[in-house]
Design an enzyme around this catalytic site. Structure first.
Site, PDB file in Angstrom:
ATOM      1  CE1 TYR A 144      -3.747   2.459   0.770  1.00 45.70           C
ATOM      2  CE2 TYR A 144      -2.336   3.269   2.537  1.00 45.70           C
ATOM      3  CZ  TYR A 144      -3.450   3.409   1.725  1.00 45.70           C
ATOM      4  OH  TYR A 144      -4.276   4.497   1.887  1.00 45.70           O
ATOM      5  CG  ASP A 239       6.033   3.491   0.656  1.00 46.47           C
ATOM      6  OD1 ASP A 239       6.336   4.231   1.625  1.00 46.47           O
ATOM      7  OD2 ASP A 239       4.866   3.356   0.258  1.00 46.47           O
ATOM      8  CE  LYS A 267       2.037   4.680   8.214  1.00 44.66           C
ATOM      9  NZ  LYS A 267       0.643   4.909   8.588  1.00 44.66           N
TER      10      LYS A 267
END
Ligand code: HOZ
Length: 425
Positions: A144, A239, A267
């Site tokens: 994702y 990623d 994050k």
């Protein structure tokens, strides 16, 4: 445990926002019941609007590696707020955070600061296409990369949890240049490059997957990713939105000994504020406007409050090095959960890298989406609810990793193992 106030607030939310949430990952669609409405965080704990306290293993889906309300991060945010909340102009604070990122991550020579992981991956893909002059992007099923149109194909996280790995609204035009392969399938990657290598601009991947549960790449797969992209002039985009500053200070690239051309971060790097970044080789990054001609912009990019929270968080991580302790604590939780599941006669496997981990209700080790999708999700849902009732707040999906923070204690972990044993019975 009563959650009457939580239910009331959520009922009102449903009249105001689709499904009552601002991100579908938070809805309890896969586990049943209403989401818990949070009043505040304190270290390793969340307290809901009814006053119930939970040991928090969601940690805002990863960012809060120092726990909630870390004194120094809060002080940095307060100090930044007092100087103004946004200027839309360069600040020294941006340099400070960019410098921290560049020094932490060997493969990142220059960086651009943005507001969300989605924005980071979307921009990295555009840059890769602009730099190579090619169109096709390879991604892996169950990975994702935010809700970027071209990457919302066979997507993990809430897209998989809620049954829309290929979302309506993504046009065939947007997804026609996305090639989806199986994670950990080195031969599949070699075949794709031998058939279409000249059209491939980039391969984007999660170096440790967190979005189909925690899944580890094989050494062979990692080597194939680097070899194939390098040999065919495509870029490798790592990623690290979930893994950056999480599985090691230098992210998964440090931990696994790999090096991407571009890296996306989010994050932890924002210390719990809306913040993300993408960066990489200077010669590639200099294709971005205003030096080069690839466009990307943002009113709030490099926001002073977010950069203050991010820089404070990274400085604490750099100076205090909580990673060895996180490793020990996480290993203790892994061993305890596995023993509890075995004692309860539950078919399971467990995957952990540093302080991210997933207990799969699947007897086989999970290495790709095909295997992840065969987990017993009903059993997961019962386990989730059992833990919640005992004060343990887990991600509400089999397809998400749990996280630990430096604020968690051995006592928290032992209490979690004891409650898992009861929930699994
Ligand atoms: N990226 C997050 C979980 N994999 C999703 C968080 C959210 O959507 O709220």
């Amino acid at each position: 445990m009563s959650r009457s106030r939580s239910d009331e607030v959520f009922a009102a939310a449903q009249t105001l926002m689709p499904g009552g949430v601002n991100s579908p990952a938070r809805a309890f669609g896969a586990v049943g019941g209403n989401p818990v409405v949070i009043d505040r965080g304190e270290g390793a704990y969340l307290i809901d609007v009814d006053g119930n306290r939970y040991i928090d293993y969601v940690l805002s889906w990863g960012p809060m590696i120092l726990g909630h309300c870390h004194e120094k991060v809060s002080a940095a945010v307060h100090a930044a707020v007092d100087r103004g909340t946004s200027y839309g102009a360069p600040t020294e604070a941006e340099n400070r955070l960019a410098e921290l990122i560049v020094s932490a991550m060997e493969s990142v020579e220059k960086v651009r600061l943005v507001n969300s992981g989605t924005e980071a991956t979307m921009s990295a893909i555009r840059l890769a296409r602009g730099y190579t002059g090619r169109d096709v992007v390879v991604k892996f099923a169950g990975n994702y990369h935010g809700h970027v149109d071209s990457l919302l194909v066979a997507a993990g996280s809430s897209a998989a949890t809620l049954g829309v790995p290929d979302s309506p609204g993504v046009t065939s035009g947007c997804s026609q240049d996305t090639m989806v392969l199986a994670y950990n399938d080195s031969q599949g990657l070699v075949d794709a490059f031998s058939e279409q290598g000249e059209r491939i601009a980039a391969v984007i991947f999660e170096p440790v997957v967190g979005n189909m549960g925690c899944v580890i790449p094989s050494d062979e797969f990692l080597a194939a990713l680097r070899q194939q992209t390098e040999a065919q002039g495509a870029l490798l985009i790592v990623d690290e939105v979930m893994t950056g500053f999480r599985v090691a200070y230098g992210g998964a690239q440090e931990r696994l000994g790999i090096r991407g051309d571009l890296t996306t971060l989010g994050k932890v790097v924002g210390g719990g504020l809306p913040f993300a970044a993408y960066g990489g080789r200077a010669d590639i990054m200099d294709h971005m406007l205003p030096v080069g001609s690839v466009f990307q912009a943002g009113t709030l990019s490099g926001n002073p409050i977010a950069t203050a929270a991010g820089a404070a968080t990274l400085e604490i991580l750099r100076d205090e090095d909580p990673y060895p302790r996180l490793e020990e604590l996480s290993s203790r939780l892994e061993r305890g959960l596995s023993a509890a599941a075995t004692d309860a006669g539950v078919d399971h496997s467990i995957t952990r890298v540093g302080s991210m981990m997933t207990l799969f209700f699947n007897p086989d080790p999970v290495t790709c989406w095909d295997q992840a999708s065969r987990c017993d999700k009903e059993h997961f849902a019962r386990y989730f609810r059992g833990q919640l009732e005992r004060g343990v707040y887990l991600p509400c999906s089999q397809y998400e990793a749990l996280f630990l923070s430096a604020a968690h204690t051995e006592a928290d972990v032992d209490a979690t193992i004891a409650s898992a044993a009861a929930a699994l019975e």
